[in-house]
Structure formats: structure tokens, C-alpha cells
Design an enzyme around this catalytic site. Structure first.
Site, PDB file in Angstrom:
ATOM      1  N   ARG A  58       0.844  -1.209   0.000  1.00 60.34           N
ATOM      2  CA  ARG A  58       0.000   0.000   0.000  1.00 60.34           C
ATOM      3  C   ARG A  58       0.879   1.259   0.000  1.00 60.34           C
ATOM      4  O   ARG A  58       1.730   1.410   0.856  1.00 60.34           O
ATOM      5  CB  ARG A  58      -0.916  -0.011   1.224  1.00 60.34           C
ATOM      6  CG  ARG A  58      -1.923   1.121   1.216  1.00 60.34           C
ATOM      7  CD  ARG A  58      -2.749   1.126   2.488  1.00 60.34           C
ATOM      8  NE  ARG A  58      -3.836   0.157   2.461  1.00 60.34           N
ATOM      9  CZ  ARG A  58      -4.559  -0.171   3.540  1.00 60.34           C
ATOM     10  NH1 ARG A  58      -4.286   0.382   4.704  1.00 60.34           N
ATOM     11  NH2 ARG A  58      -5.536  -1.043   3.447  1.00 60.34           N
ATOM     12  N   ARG A 172      -4.710   3.462  17.340  1.00 64.62           N
ATOM     13  CA  ARG A 172      -5.412   2.801  16.230  1.00 64.62           C
ATOM     14  C   ARG A 172      -5.147   3.591  14.960  1.00 64.62           C
ATOM     15  O   ARG A 172      -4.501   4.635  14.976  1.00 64.62           O
ATOM     16  CB  ARG A 172      -6.919   2.793  16.572  1.00 64.62           C
ATOM     17  CG  ARG A 172      -7.775   1.739  15.875  1.00 64.62           C
ATOM     18  CD  ARG A 172      -7.404   0.341  16.277  1.00 64.62           C
ATOM     19  NE  ARG A 172      -8.424  -0.621  15.879  1.00 64.62           N
ATOM     20  CZ  ARG A 172      -8.493  -1.214  14.692  1.00 64.62           C
ATOM     21  NH1 ARG A 172      -7.630  -0.915  13.747  1.00 64.62           N
ATOM     22  NH2 ARG A 172      -9.443  -2.116  14.456  1.00 64.62           N
ATOM     23  N   LYS A 173      -5.743   3.156  13.836  1.00 63.52           N
ATOM     24  CA  LYS A 173      -5.620   3.911  12.593  1.00 63.52           C
ATOM     25  C   LYS A 173      -6.227   5.304  12.743  1.00 63.52           C
ATOM     26  O   LYS A 173      -7.034   5.550  13.667  1.00 63.52           O
ATOM     27  CB  LYS A 173      -6.327   3.167  11.465  1.00 63.52           C
ATOM     28  CG  LYS A 173      -7.834   3.212  11.605  1.00 63.52           C
ATOM     29  CD  LYS A 173      -8.583   2.347  10.589  1.00 63.52           C
ATOM     30  CE  LYS A 173      -8.462   2.802   9.191  1.00 63.52           C
ATOM     31  NZ  LYS A 173      -9.468   2.143   8.297  1.00 63.52           N
ATOM     32  N   GLY A 426     -16.948  -6.136   1.602  1.00 62.24           N
ATOM     33  CA  GLY A 426     -17.013  -7.586   1.778  1.00 62.24           C
ATOM     34  C   GLY A 426     -17.197  -8.032   3.212  1.00 62.24           C
ATOM     35  O   GLY A 426     -17.293  -9.232   3.491  1.00 62.24           O
ATOM     36  N   CYS A 431     -14.714  -0.827   4.405  1.00 64.56           N
ATOM     37  CA  CYS A 431     -13.681  -0.183   3.589  1.00 64.56           C
ATOM     38  C   CYS A 431     -14.260   0.397   2.297  1.00 64.56           C
ATOM     39  O   CYS A 431     -13.745   1.378   1.775  1.00 64.56           O
ATOM     40  CB  CYS A 431     -12.583  -1.181   3.250  1.00 64.56           C
ATOM     41  SG  CYS A 431     -11.842  -1.938   4.692  1.00 64.56           S
ATOM     42  N   GLY A 432     -15.311  -0.207   1.777  1.00 65.69           N
ATOM     43  CA  GLY A 432     -15.952   0.308   0.555  1.00 65.69           C
ATOM     44  C   GLY A 432     -16.951   1.418   0.850  1.00 65.69           C
ATOM     45  O   GLY A 432     -17.714   1.820  -0.023  1.00 65.69           O
TER      46      GLY A 432
END
Ligand code: SRM
Ligand code: SF4
Length: 512
Positions: A58, A172-173, A426, A431-432
Site C-alpha cells: 500500500r 489505532r488507525k 465484503g 472499507c468500501g
């Protein structure tokens, strides 16, 4: 009690692997220790359980701005070392390269560095790719060109691509968006910090939103920090917030470690005070004049720029997937018709700016535009899909191939008067960005006649741009094979779609 990732970080910081790349490459993937498999994500290398030995890499592409030279190097890297020769544009205006081998990590890192690209801090407890307006500097109606701010913040966070130990051990992120347009093009509301253009006392700057999050536990839009900053304060304020979050953010459970939990625990007044202390002075209250004036565009198609006579041409990249030869073609078109610049969008598409009016006709005749169309069908145009089960460790269902297949089936059957934004994820990690779609689909499993099958929960009503709203669940546990009929009826009922002709619907099973 600290969670397992905190223990891994305590043993050795994630970023420490940066000094160990040569040894890790020599070891080979089977011998990389479990802790280092996690730590490698700090430098953007993601082990894929579904394709052992073939890694996802990434990048960071701040604000989605990338050049033809950079794209050529990415194509070169894929051609030389990837079994699938593909990369994906992500929902954070970023790129993920697929199918690479850890044995090549040193060389690939050097190749990327040579063209000013880095993979550093693109995974785990870091600030992810900073998103911004994909038409910054081009949009005739923009309030401010945010490109220098996005780049400055990115560089401060990543220590100019070398990695910043101080800012890479967050709980965290962390997601940040900065837009200077009037359409909230990078979805401020779903970021931990969102900078929105605003004016106070005659000066242009930004109002600040905080605490946006989408994941399997919750979907909460960011809310006002009641703070206005001038452009020069965007980076200092972000760093101040990050330092407060790093010091005081919750670290016990990974599922409750995002910024929102600190905000809820403390409340905004206490959080503001802590940030002000980091800034060395009180925060300025939010401006009353804010610029989110219209519904968000998708930037697909031909649009005039602020530079007279020039256009940006938005090309739809189906579910964001680009093969190495296509990347070379994009680079060639950017050089031949533009200035070598390419922009990526959070809808997983791209645009080529600075095309002169006289060159438009020739560009539109280029063969690549049959695959990457500037005028796709309304059901393809707004289609977004996360990685899904083909490569993702956490996926419950396959997404990209299924999303495309279903969009094509529906496009054959229906005339749809306007684009319908259909977002696939998914699994519930989102994430989408399924909550942003007119229709959002979240992968799950359900039972039919005692058999587990792929299924989705469906969300409706997501709105982006002005008055953004997250979609709400409308159906649960819908088997994927029932989706063609159900989506068709939703499109007819809610989006003005009309049947083209009586046709037999193909049932959708597993694409495999
Ligand atoms: Fe994501 C984890 C892919 C945007 C929420 N995400 C993952 C992993 C790393 C899981 C894994 O190891 O397999 C996925 C990698 C799959 C692969 O091979 O590509 C993955 N996320 C993606 C991408 C590629 C989806 C896409 O197809 O575009 C996006 C990459 C963005 C980037 O360039 O950095 C991506 N992920 C997002 C977003 C959307 C956004 O940022 O706007 C979200 C929701 C927003 C948010 O974070 O609040 C998102 N991803 C997650 C989560 C849930 C985080 C949480 O708070 O719990 C996970 C799971 C985790 O972190 O534990 C996750
Ligand atoms: Fe993987 Fe789930 Fe994210 Fe999709 S939403 S990329 S399946 S973690």
C-alpha cells in the site's frame, strides 16, 4: 490490559522493521516472525493469507496526486515482480500494488523512493493517506487549493517519507481529510479529522470536524470541534490532536480505540482544552460561514478547469482495478494530452487534468477509453467496491467481480435516469464506504436449507456532499443470488429506473 497489537509494539516498534528490510527479504516469507508480519504493515507491506508469498503493498498518494513517471515505475514494479500485474485505486485516493514478493522489498522501496513515492505508515496504528479534493487547483469554483496543505501534513506525519516514530504508535488507525472545494469531495464526515473550507473575520480557513468512523462496531459521522483554523494551522492542529490521541486515547480493546471513544469519554470541552494546551493557546471557535454548497460530483467526464481552454477528463476505472499495461497507457495519455499529472478519486477512479480543448477529440478516441470510460452507464459510474475475498484477510464474501457482474446485468435490464452510487464492502469493516452509497452492501453469511451462502445486508439513503448523511440498514441477510431481482426492484422503486425489455434474470451465485 493492553491488546495483542500493543504488546507487539511494546516488544519492538512497528517502524523498526524499516531498518531490517534486507534481513526480512533474505529470510523469505515463510520465516518472517508473527510480530514482524504485523510490523511490516507499518511500511505498507501486507501479508495476504489468501495468496501466501504474494503481498499487497500500500502506497501513500496524498490528495490522489500522482505523475506519469510514478505510474510508469509502478507498472515496472508490477511487470517485474507481480504474478497478477495489477493494482487497485482505493477509497482513500491511494494505490495498492498486488502480488509482490518480500524478497524484492529492498529494491521496490528504492524504486519507489527514486520517484518520490513511499509506502511508510500506510497500515496499522498510523495516519492513513491524507485525502483531499481531486480537483484542487483545477476547480473553477474552489474556495482554496489544498494541495500544498495536504502535502505538508503528509510530510509532517511521515517525516518526509522516512517514517515518524512519534506518530506511528497511535492507539489505532487515523484518517484525515482536507478539502477546499464546495462539495465536500473527500467525505469529511467519515474521517477522524475533517477540514472544511470556511471564512472567519474575512479570512479563509477551515472549520474542523472530529471523530468520524465506519467499522464493524459503529458508523458515526464526524462532529464539530468548534474550531476554525487558518491554512497555516492545519498541520499544527492535526499534530496537536494526534499527540493528545496518542497520549490519552484508549488502548485496551482494538474495537474501542478509535478517536471517537476518547471524544465520547472526555466530551468536546475537555478535548478542546487538551488540544489547546498542545497548541500553546486557545482554539478559535468555528466560523459561521462554511462552504459546502452542493451535492458532490463524481468528476467522471469532461469538465472545464479554472485555467481557460483546459479541461480535466475523468475516467471511470471499473472497481478501481488497473493492470500494468493500462497504467502505462494512463501515463502516456497524461503526457500526450496533459502535463503528466493524474489525480485519483475516492470513488476509485482517475482523472487527467490540463487537456486543451483542441486535444479533447483525439483523447476521447484513445483505445484505453473503451475500458476506462468518461461516460459509463449510470450503474457503473457510481460503483465502488472494497477488495473483498480475492485478497482480503477479513472478507466474508467476494466483492469486486460480483459488484461488476451485477452492475452489468442490471445495466442490461434497466434504463436508469441518473447515476446510482452502489458501494460494496465484503465485511462490516466498511472499507468500501457502504454507508455513503445510495445503496450500500455489506458482506455477510446466511443459511439457505442448512447451507451457508454468501449474503449481504443492504443500506439505503447515504448522501454525500452538502448535508451528508450515512445510509441506514434496509434489508438484512439477503442471499447474493437474490440480489439481481431485489436491486432491480429497488432501482425501479427509488431511483426512477425503467425496464428496457422483458428479460430473464440470471441468478447470481458465487462468481467462482
Ligand atoms: Fe480498510 C482493514 C482494505 C479503506 C476500515 N482494509 C483493511 C485490510 C487491511 C484488512 C486486511 O488485512 O486484509 C484490507 C486490505 C485488503 C487488501 O488486500 O486490499 C483493507 N481499506 C481497504 C481498502 C483497500 C478498500 C478499497 O478497496 O479501497 C481501502 C484502503 C485505503 C487506503 O488507501 O489507505 C480501505 N478501510 C477503509 C475505509 C474507508 C476510508 O478510510 O475512507 C474504512 C472505514 C473508515 C474508517 O476507518 O473509519 C476502513 N479497514 C477498515 C477497518 C475497520 C477499522 C476499525 O476502526 O475497526 C479494518 C479492520 C482493522 O483495522 O482492524 C480495515
Ligand atoms: Fe476486507 Fe472487509 Fe475491508 Fe472489504 S470491508 S477490504 S472485506 S476488511
Amino acid at each position: 490490559m493492553a491488546n495483542p497489537i500493543e504488546k507487539i509494539k511494546d516488544e519492538k516498534p512497528g517502524l523498526a522493521v524499516q531498518a531490517e528490510l534486507a534481513q526480512l527479504a533474505q529470510l523469505g516469507w515463510q520465516a518472517v516472525a508473527k510480530g514482524d508480519l504485523e510490523r511490516l504493515k507499518w511500511v505498507g507491506w501486507f501479508f495476504r493469507k489468501r495468496t501466501p508469498g504474494r503481498w499487497m503493498v500500500r502506497l501513500r498518494v496524498p490528495g490522489g496526486v500522482i505523475t506519469s513517471d510514478q505510474l510508469r515505475v509502478l507498472a515496472q514494479i508490477l511487470t517485474a515482480g507481480s504474478d497478477v500485474q495489477q493494482m487497485d485505486i482505493t477509497t482513500r485516493q491511494n494505490l495498492e500494488l498486488r502480488g509482490l514478493c518480500i524478497e524484492d522489498i529492498v529494491q521496490i522501496t528504492a524504486q519507489l523512493q527514486a520517484v518520490g513515492l513511499t509506502t511508510v505508515q500506510s497500515g496499522m496504528d498510523n495516519v492513513r493517506n491524507v485525502v483531499g479534493s481531486p480537483v484542487a487547483g483545477l476547480d473553477p469554483n474552489e474556495v482554496m487549493d489544498v494541495r500544498p496543505l495536504v502535502q505538508q501534513l503528509n510530510d509532517a506525519i511521515t517525516n518526509d517519507g522516512l517514517g515518524s516514530f512519534e506518530l506511528s504508535n497511535l492507539p489505532r488507525k487515523f484518517n484525515i481529510s482536507i478539502t477546499g472545494d464546495r462539495e465536500n469531495s473527500a467525505h469529511a464526515e467519515i474521517n477522524d479529522i475533517g477540514f472544511i473550507p470556511a471564512r472567519r473575520d474575512g479570512e479563509l480557513g477551515f472549520n474542523v470536524l472530529v471523530g468520524g468512523v465506519l467499522n464493524s462496531q459503529r458508523a458515526t459521522p464526524a462532529f464539530p470541534l468548534d474550531c476554525f483554523v487558518l491554512p497555516a494551522q492545519v498541520t499544527p492542529l492535526s499534530l496537536a490532536i494526534l499527540r493528545v490521541y496518542s497520549e490519552f486515547g484508549p488502548r485496551e480493546a482494538r474495537t474501542r480505540a478509535r478517536l471517537i471513544y476518547l471524544l465520547e469519554d472526555w466530551g468536546i470541552p475537555k478535548f478542546r482544552e487538551a488540544v489547546a494546551a498542545q497548541m500553546g493557546g486557545p482554539l478559535t471557535p468555528a466560523a459561521s460561514e462554511e462552504f459546502i454548497d452542493y451535492h458532490k460530483r463524481d468528476h467522471v467526464g469532461i469538465h472545464p478547469q479554472k485555467q481557460e481552454g483546459y479541461y480535466f477528463v475523468g475516467l471511470h476505472v471499473p472497481v478501481g482495478r488497473i493492470y500494468a499495461p493500462q497504467a502505462l497507457e494512463v501515463a502516456r495519455l497524461a503526457d500526450a494530452y496533459g502535463t503528466g499529472e493524474v489525480r485519483l478519486t475516492v470513488e476509485q477512479s482517475l482523472l487527467i487534468p490540463h487537456v486543451h480543448f483542441r486535444d479533447l477529440r483525439a483523447m476521447l478516441a484513445e483505445p484505453l477509453l473503451t475500458a476506462f470510460s468518461p461516460a459509463p452507464n449510470p450503474l457503473l459510474r457510481g460503483l465502488v467496491s472494497c477488495t473483498g475475498a480475492q485478497f482480503c484477510n477479513l472478507a466474508l464474501i467476494e466483492t469486486k467481480e460480483r459488484a461488476l457482474k451485477l452492475a452489468h446485468i442490471l445495466a442490461e435490464e434497466l434504463d436508469v435516469p441518473q447515476p446510482v452510487r452502489i458501494h460494496w464492502s465484503g465485511c462490516p469493516n466498511s472499507c468500501g464506504q457502504p454507508q455513503l452509497g445510495d445503496i450500500g452492501l455489506i458482506g455477510t453469511k446466511t443459511k439457505i436449507n442448512g447451507q451457508m451462502v454468501d449474503a449481504v445486508d443492504i443500506l439505503m439513503g447515504g448522501r454525500v456532499g452538502k448535508d451528508a448523511v450515512l445510509g441506514a440498514v434496509s434489508h438484512t441477510n439477503v442471499p447474493c443470488e437474490e440480489l439481481p431481482a431485489l436491486l432491480k426492484s429497488l432501482l425501479i422503486e427509488h431511483f426512477g429506473a425503467e425496464e428496457r425489455q422483458a428479460a430473464v434474470l440470471v441468478p447470481m451465485g458465487d462468481p467462482s
